[in-house]
Scaffold this motif. Structure first.
Motif, PDB file in Angstrom:
ATOM      1  N   MET A  32      80.286  78.686  65.667  1.00 56.63           N
ATOM      2  CA  MET A  32      81.664  78.459  66.103  1.00 56.63           C
ATOM      3  C   MET A  32      81.727  78.172  67.594  1.00 56.63           C
ATOM      4  N   VAL A  33      82.698  77.351  67.946  1.00 55.74           N
ATOM      5  CA  VAL A  33      83.022  77.078  69.338  1.00 55.74           C
ATOM      6  C   VAL A  33      84.439  77.563  69.536  1.00 55.74           C
ATOM      7  N   TYR A  34      84.645  78.300  70.624  1.00 54.56           N
ATOM      8  CA  TYR A  34      85.978  78.845  70.867  1.00 54.56           C
ATOM      9  C   TYR A  34      86.280  78.919  72.355  1.00 54.56           C
ATOM     10  N   LEU A  59      87.191  83.773  60.446  1.00 60.06           N
ATOM     11  CA  LEU A  59      86.899  83.245  61.774  1.00 60.06           C
ATOM     12  C   LEU A  59      87.580  81.893  62.000  1.00 60.06           C
ATOM     13  N   THR A  60      87.558  81.038  60.986  1.00 59.57           N
ATOM     14  CA  THR A  60      88.125  79.691  61.098  1.00 59.57           C
ATOM     15  C   THR A  60      89.594  79.706  61.463  1.00 59.57           C
ATOM     16  N   LYS A 118      87.936  76.653  67.991  1.00 58.88           N
ATOM     17  CA  LYS A 118      88.011  75.194  67.952  1.00 58.88           C
ATOM     18  C   LYS A 118      87.351  74.631  66.704  1.00 58.88           C
ATOM     19  N   ILE A 119      86.239  75.214  66.319  1.00 61.23           N
ATOM     20  CA  ILE A 119      85.563  74.754  65.103  1.00 61.23           C
ATOM     21  C   ILE A 119      84.634  75.856  64.604  1.00 61.23           C
ATOM     22  N   VAL A 120      84.533  75.962  63.298  1.00 62.18           N
ATOM     23  CA  VAL A 120      83.526  76.811  62.662  1.00 62.18           C
ATOM     24  C   VAL A 120      82.758  75.916  61.708  1.00 62.18           C
ATOM     25  N   LYS A 121      81.469  75.858  61.872  1.00 65.36           N
ATOM     26  CA  LYS A 121      80.597  75.099  60.991  1.00 65.36           C
ATOM     27  C   LYS A 121      79.754  76.101  60.219  1.00 65.36           C
ATOM     28  N   THR A 122      79.846  76.075  58.914  1.00 62.12           N
ATOM     29  CA  THR A 122      79.147  77.026  58.068  1.00 62.12           C
ATOM     30  C   THR A 122      77.965  76.320  57.423  1.00 62.12           C
ATOM     31  N   ILE A 123      76.785  76.845  57.688  1.00 65.22           N
ATOM     32  CA  ILE A 123      75.548  76.267  57.136  1.00 65.22           C
ATOM     33  C   ILE A 123      74.910  77.364  56.288  1.00 65.22           C
ATOM     34  N   GLU A 179      81.535  87.294  50.217  1.00 63.47           N
ATOM     35  CA  GLU A 179      81.697  88.000  51.486  1.00 63.47           C
ATOM     36  C   GLU A 179      81.471  87.072  52.678  1.00 63.47           C
ATOM     37  N   ILE A 180      80.480  86.183  52.565  1.00 62.22           N
ATOM     38  CA  ILE A 180      80.243  85.200  53.632  1.00 62.22           C
ATOM     39  C   ILE A 180      81.431  84.264  53.741  1.00 62.22           C
ATOM     40  N   ARG A 181      81.942  83.833  52.599  1.00 63.01           N
ATOM     41  CA  ARG A 181      83.105  82.942  52.576  1.00 63.01           C
ATOM     42  C   ARG A 181      84.304  83.613  53.240  1.00 63.01           C
ATOM     43  N   LYS A 182      84.506  84.882  52.951  1.00 64.11           N
ATOM     44  CA  LYS A 182      85.631  85.615  53.541  1.00 64.11           C
ATOM     45  C   LYS A 182      85.505  85.669  55.060  1.00 64.11           C
ATOM     46  N   LEU A 183      84.314  85.970  55.565  1.00 63.89           N
ATOM     47  CA  LEU A 183      84.100  86.016  57.009  1.00 63.89           C
ATOM     48  C   LEU A 183      84.296  84.636  57.633  1.00 63.89           C
ATOM     49  N   SER A 184      83.755  83.600  57.014  1.00 67.99           N
ATOM     50  CA  SER A 184      83.911  82.236  57.528  1.00 67.99           C
ATOM     51  C   SER A 184      85.381  81.840  57.610  1.00 67.99           C
TER      52      SER A 184
END
Length: 136
Positions: free
Chosen positions: A63-65, A120-121, A127-132, A112-117
């Motif tokens: 993420m960039v913030y 944060l988003t 500004k952006i969250v990129k989930t890999i 759980e990962i999806r919930k955290l992503s």
């Protein structure tokens, strides 16, 4: 031939300028095709994240913030503490006067990962969250 639906989209002027410059440098023939590709990428990425909720995954939330957004850094810390069982490590990089890049290494259930992503988003100042993610 597939039916086409027209939609209207609004952009901040600077974002549209950057978008147009980017797609021109990439060789897109039209803004519509580039937007279709961007939306398709977004949808396929979100579908990929919606694996069976118990599937074990590992990956990075990048993420960039804007660190000057009031309260954001404490909200990020709180979110990470709330999801402590998922987080393997974090890397924090100062990239400019106001911007920070944070990479959060995660491992756990897809849900759980999806919930955290998602959490944060949607925070103000992100500004952006990129989930890999890779499914184990």
């Amino acid at each position: 031939m597939a039916k086409i639906t027209r939609v209207s989209v609004t952009f901040p002027p600077d974002l549209l300028k950057d978008f147009d410059e980017t797609i021109q440098s990439m060789g897109y023939a039209s803004r519509s095709k580039a937007i279709q590709d961007a939306v398709s990428h977004f949808v396929s990425e979100r579908k990929w994240l919606q694996e069976d909720e118990n599937t074990q995954q590992i990956g990075i939330l990048l993420m960039v913030y804007d660190h000057e957004t009031r309260g954001l850094e404490s909200e990020l810390t709180e979110s990470q503490h709330h999801h402590l069982s998922l987080i393997l490590s974090t890397l924090h990089i100062h990239v400019g006067e106001r911007d920070c890049l944070e990479a959060v290494a995660v491992r756990g259930k897809a849900s759980e990962i999806r919930k955290l992503s998602d959490e944060l988003t949607t925070k103000r100042g992100i500004k952006i969250v990129k989930t890999i993610i890779v499914t184990l």
